[in-house]
Design a protein around this motif. Structure first.
Motif, PDB file in Angstrom:
ATOM      1  N   UNK A   9       5.219  -5.430   4.398  1.00  0.00           N
ATOM      2  CA  UNK A   9       4.443  -4.618   3.454  1.00  0.00           C
ATOM      3  C   UNK A   9       5.209  -4.543   2.134  1.00  0.00           C
ATOM      4  N   UNK A  10       4.482  -4.704   1.030  1.00  0.00           N
ATOM      5  CA  UNK A  10       5.118  -4.644  -0.282  1.00  0.00           C
ATOM      6  C   UNK A  10       4.092  -4.168  -1.302  1.00  0.00           C
ATOM      7  N   UNK A  11       4.387  -3.079  -1.988  1.00  0.00           N
ATOM      8  CA  UNK A  11       3.475  -2.541  -3.000  1.00  0.00           C
ATOM      9  C   UNK A  11       4.099  -2.705  -4.380  1.00  0.00           C
ATOM     10  N   UNK A  12       3.345  -3.339  -5.279  1.00  0.00           N
ATOM     11  CA  UNK A  12       3.816  -3.542  -6.655  1.00  0.00           C
ATOM     12  C   UNK A  12       2.991  -2.729  -7.653  1.00  0.00           C
ATOM     13  N   UNK A  13       1.865  -2.154  -7.199  1.00  0.00           N
ATOM     14  CA  UNK A  13       1.056  -1.257  -8.032  1.00  0.00           C
ATOM     15  C   UNK A  13       0.596  -0.101  -7.151  1.00  0.00           C
ATOM     16  N   UNK A  14       0.028   0.917  -7.781  1.00  0.00           N
ATOM     17  CA  UNK A  14      -0.706   1.887  -7.005  1.00  0.00           C
ATOM     18  C   UNK A  14      -1.901   1.198  -6.358  1.00  0.00           C
ATOM     19  N   UNK A  15      -2.402   1.779  -5.282  1.00  0.00           N
ATOM     20  CA  UNK A  15      -3.591   1.237  -4.619  1.00  0.00           C
ATOM     21  C   UNK A  15      -4.757   2.199  -4.790  1.00  0.00           C
ATOM     22  N   UNK A  16      -5.911   1.698  -5.233  1.00  0.00           N
ATOM     23  CA  UNK A  16      -6.179   0.335  -5.689  1.00  0.00           C
ATOM     24  C   UNK A  16      -5.454   0.015  -7.004  1.00  0.00           C
ATOM     25  N   UNK A  17      -5.114  -1.260  -7.188  1.00  0.00           N
ATOM     26  CA  UNK A  17      -4.465  -1.701  -8.407  1.00  0.00           C
ATOM     27  C   UNK A  17      -5.468  -1.977  -9.518  1.00  0.00           C
ATOM     28  N   UNK A  18      -4.984  -2.322 -10.713  1.00  0.00           N
ATOM     29  CA  UNK A  18      -5.883  -2.501 -11.866  1.00  0.00           C
ATOM     30  C   UNK A  18      -6.938  -3.595 -11.674  1.00  0.00           C
ATOM     31  N   UNK A  19      -6.573  -4.713 -11.075  1.00  0.00           N
ATOM     32  CA  UNK A  19      -7.574  -5.763 -10.878  1.00  0.00           C
ATOM     33  C   UNK A  19      -8.606  -5.334  -9.835  1.00  0.00           C
ATOM     34  N   UNK A  20      -8.177  -4.620  -8.813  1.00  0.00           N
ATOM     35  CA  UNK A  20      -9.139  -4.097  -7.839  1.00  0.00           C
ATOM     36  C   UNK A  20     -10.084  -3.103  -8.495  1.00  0.00           C
ATOM     37  N   UNK A  21      -9.562  -2.246  -9.345  1.00  0.00           N
ATOM     38  CA  UNK A  21     -10.412  -1.261 -10.023  1.00  0.00           C
ATOM     39  C   UNK A  21     -11.445  -1.962 -10.909  1.00  0.00           C
ATOM     40  N   UNK A  22     -11.025  -3.035 -11.578  1.00  0.00           N
ATOM     41  CA  UNK A  22     -11.968  -3.784 -12.411  1.00  0.00           C
ATOM     42  C   UNK A  22     -13.045  -4.442 -11.549  1.00  0.00           C
ATOM     43  N   UNK A  50      -0.802  -9.891   7.604  1.00  0.00           N
ATOM     44  CA  UNK A  50      -0.673  -9.370   6.241  1.00  0.00           C
ATOM     45  C   UNK A  50      -1.837  -9.840   5.371  1.00  0.00           C
ATOM     46  N   UNK A  51      -2.374  -8.902   4.586  1.00  0.00           N
ATOM     47  CA  UNK A  51      -3.346  -9.198   3.542  1.00  0.00           C
ATOM     48  C   UNK A  51      -2.690  -8.987   2.183  1.00  0.00           C
ATOM     49  N   UNK A  52      -2.969  -9.892   1.243  1.00  0.00           N
ATOM     50  CA  UNK A  52      -2.460  -9.732  -0.118  1.00  0.00           C
ATOM     51  C   UNK A  52      -3.633  -9.516  -1.053  1.00  0.00           C
ATOM     52  N   UNK A  53      -3.588  -8.454  -1.835  1.00  0.00           N
ATOM     53  CA  UNK A  53      -4.725  -8.138  -2.701  1.00  0.00           C
ATOM     54  C   UNK A  53      -4.605  -8.853  -4.040  1.00  0.00           C
ATOM     55  N   UNK A  54      -5.610  -8.656  -4.890  1.00  0.00           N
ATOM     56  CA  UNK A  54      -5.676  -9.375  -6.165  1.00  0.00           C
ATOM     57  C   UNK A  54      -4.590  -8.935  -7.136  1.00  0.00           C
ATOM     58  N   UNK A  55      -3.925  -7.816  -6.845  1.00  0.00           N
ATOM     59  CA  UNK A  55      -2.832  -7.342  -7.688  1.00  0.00           C
ATOM     60  C   UNK A  55      -1.462  -7.731  -7.153  1.00  0.00           C
ATOM     61  N   UNK A  56      -1.437  -8.473  -6.034  1.00  0.00           N
ATOM     62  CA  UNK A  56      -0.167  -8.910  -5.474  1.00  0.00           C
ATOM     63  C   UNK A  56       0.449  -7.963  -4.471  1.00  0.00           C
ATOM     64  N   UNK A  57      -0.256  -6.906  -4.093  1.00  0.00           N
ATOM     65  CA  UNK A  57       0.239  -6.007  -3.055  1.00  0.00           C
ATOM     66  C   UNK A  57       0.040  -6.632  -1.679  1.00  0.00           C
ATOM     67  N   UNK A  58       0.979  -6.419  -0.792  1.00  0.00           N
ATOM     68  CA  UNK A  58       0.877  -6.908   0.577  1.00  0.00           C
ATOM     69  C   UNK A  58       0.653  -5.720   1.510  1.00  0.00           C
TER      70      UNK A  58
END
Length: 441
Positions: A9-22, A50-58
């Motif tokens: 697990x690795x978080x680089x932004x808050x969840x949801x991240x900016x690209x997810x919010x867009x 593991x799932x990786x989101x559009x903002x790079x969070x794992x």
């Protein structure tokens, strides 16, 4: 196994991240609100658990798309098998000009489903479609119309299968009218009723006899482990008694294994834990590593009761999905993923099995293989606690863990991880969930 994404697990932004919010803003303008989601976190890729989101969070995936990616996300061998088939043939429609992958998958299903009798299969697109075709088949075979399902069941979202689904909200609300001759009967729910398997079966059978009439019944549809109903595992002896009742009265016993089947519970099919051989089995979700395909498999005399053209569909048994399913089944057997599901069960029990003693809001932890439920209650009672579930899901998704909700009262935390999940990921995910439990007091 080799994974294309580190299994951590690795978080680089808050969840949801900016690209997810867009993306969420775009979604609200283009997608019906009826297609609701647990969290507005948009995924880019996945590997293993593991799932990786559009903002790079794992994120640690404890849901597997509701039990689909049992062998892990984006398995490279499955992807290659599907690609190879797609380069040769993507569609012809089996009921017009057939092809070998459909036949091979039917042969394979005859090998892995319970029972040593002669079997037949049909392939369709989804779990709901499998259940609906199974209803048609048992009615045609028996000449009867009444179909029984169990309380707390979930069998699908088509008009017919919604009528077989127990919970009115959100699946059935405002969607009627529904077909007739469909009845829900009491189930064994040990945490709620405290009955032994034979006692619960006697209650179910009495209800059938006094409210419906056994001679009117074509088929009894059961989930050996109820998924959406809350990971309800009926007591020992319950299904054996129901199967004997069905045999006595000419009722077809159907195991709906859409969610619990295909190695998830530490056996090919979860009905095996109950020592019962069903007449028909429905299969979907975990069968093809994420590709859409489903099946009805069972006794040859029952399956062959339907006239040619009585079952089928444009995309049923699509060759690409069939190739993916064949490779998935090969991997499960070759790499002994049934044993891996048993390993996951041991790891989950060791890590979260004492939650009912440690947390007042936890009434029970139960499960088989990689299929667990945490029953949430109001402290000091056995009353459902949906508010606790909402709080846990909100905390988990904000901290990079994706579990699921379940239960007729929206009060069961459902965990359906891949069987390739590591003990380290189980420990990390459990720690996040424990933070939410601690916050609840």
């Amino acid at each position: 196994m080799d994974f294309s994404i580190p299994q951590e697990r690795k978080l680089v932004t808050d969840l949801p991240g900016p690209r997810s919010l867009a993306l969420q803003e775009r979604r609200e303008r283009a997608v019906s609100r009826g297609a609701g989601t647990l969290a507005s976190i948009y995924m880019e890729r996945g590997s293993g658990a593991i799932l990786e989101d559009v903002d790079g969070n794992r994120l640690i995936d404890l849901g597997c798309g509701i039990g689909v990616t049992t062998i892990g996300h984006a398995n490279a061998e499955v992807a290659e098998a599907a690609a190879e088939q797609a380069r040769k043939l993507t569609h012809t429609l089996f009921t017009v000009t057939p092809y070998e992958p459909y036949v091979r998958l039917a042969e394979r299903l005859a090998e892995i489903t319970p029972g040593d009798f002669e079997k037949r299969s049909i392939l369709v697109n989804s779990g709901a479609e499998a259940v609906e075709n199974a209803v048609k088949i048992v009615r045609r075979h028996t000449g009867r119309r009444v179909i029984l399902s169990l309380d707390h069941a979930f069998h699908g979202r088509t008009n017919l299968t919604m009528a077989m689904t127990y919970r009115p909200w959100p699946e059935r609300a405002g969607m009627g009218p529904f077909p007739g001759d469909l009845y829900s009967v009491p189930v064994s729910y040990p945490f709620k009723d405290g009955l032994s398997g034979p006692e619960a079966a006697a209650r179910t059978i009495d209800y059938i006899r006094t409210h419906i009439g056994a001679e009117e019944v074509a088929g009894l549809f059961v989930e050996p482990i109820q998924g959406d109903g809350g990971i309800v595992i009926p007591a020992e002896g319950y299904f054996a008694a129901l199967k004997a009742f069905c045999e006595e009265h000419g009722i077809v016993f159907v195991a709906d294994e859409i969610q619990a089947g295909i190695a998830r519970t530490g056996a090919w099919y979860s009905i095996e834990h109950h020592g019962v051989v069903p007449d028909l089995v429905t299969t979907a979700k975990g069968i093809a590593g994420g590709f859409p395909i489903a099946a009805v498999t069972g006794r040859a005399d029952i399956m062959d009761a339907v006239q040619p053209g009585g079952v089928g569909g444009t995309f049923g048994g699509n060759p690409v999905s069939a190739a993916a399913a064949l490779k998935t089944l090969e991997i499960i057997e070759r790499d002994d993923f049934i044993a891996e599901a048993q390993r996951v069960e041991r790891a989950l029990r060791a890590r979260i099995g004492d939650w009912a003693e440690r947390y007042p809001v936890v009434g029970e932890v139960r499960g088989k293989g990689a299929m667990f439920g945490v029953e949430l209650v109001r402290p000091g009672t056995r009353e459902p606690n949906p508010e606790a579930l909402t709080a846990i899901l909100r905390h988990a998704t904000a901290h990079g863990v994706i579990p699921l909700d379940a239960g007729s009262w929206d009060s069961v935390l459902r965990l359906l991880p891949s069987v390739v999940i590591s003990e380290a990921l189980i420990d990390d995910a459990a720690g996040v969930l424990e933070q939410a439990l601690d916050a609840l007091g």
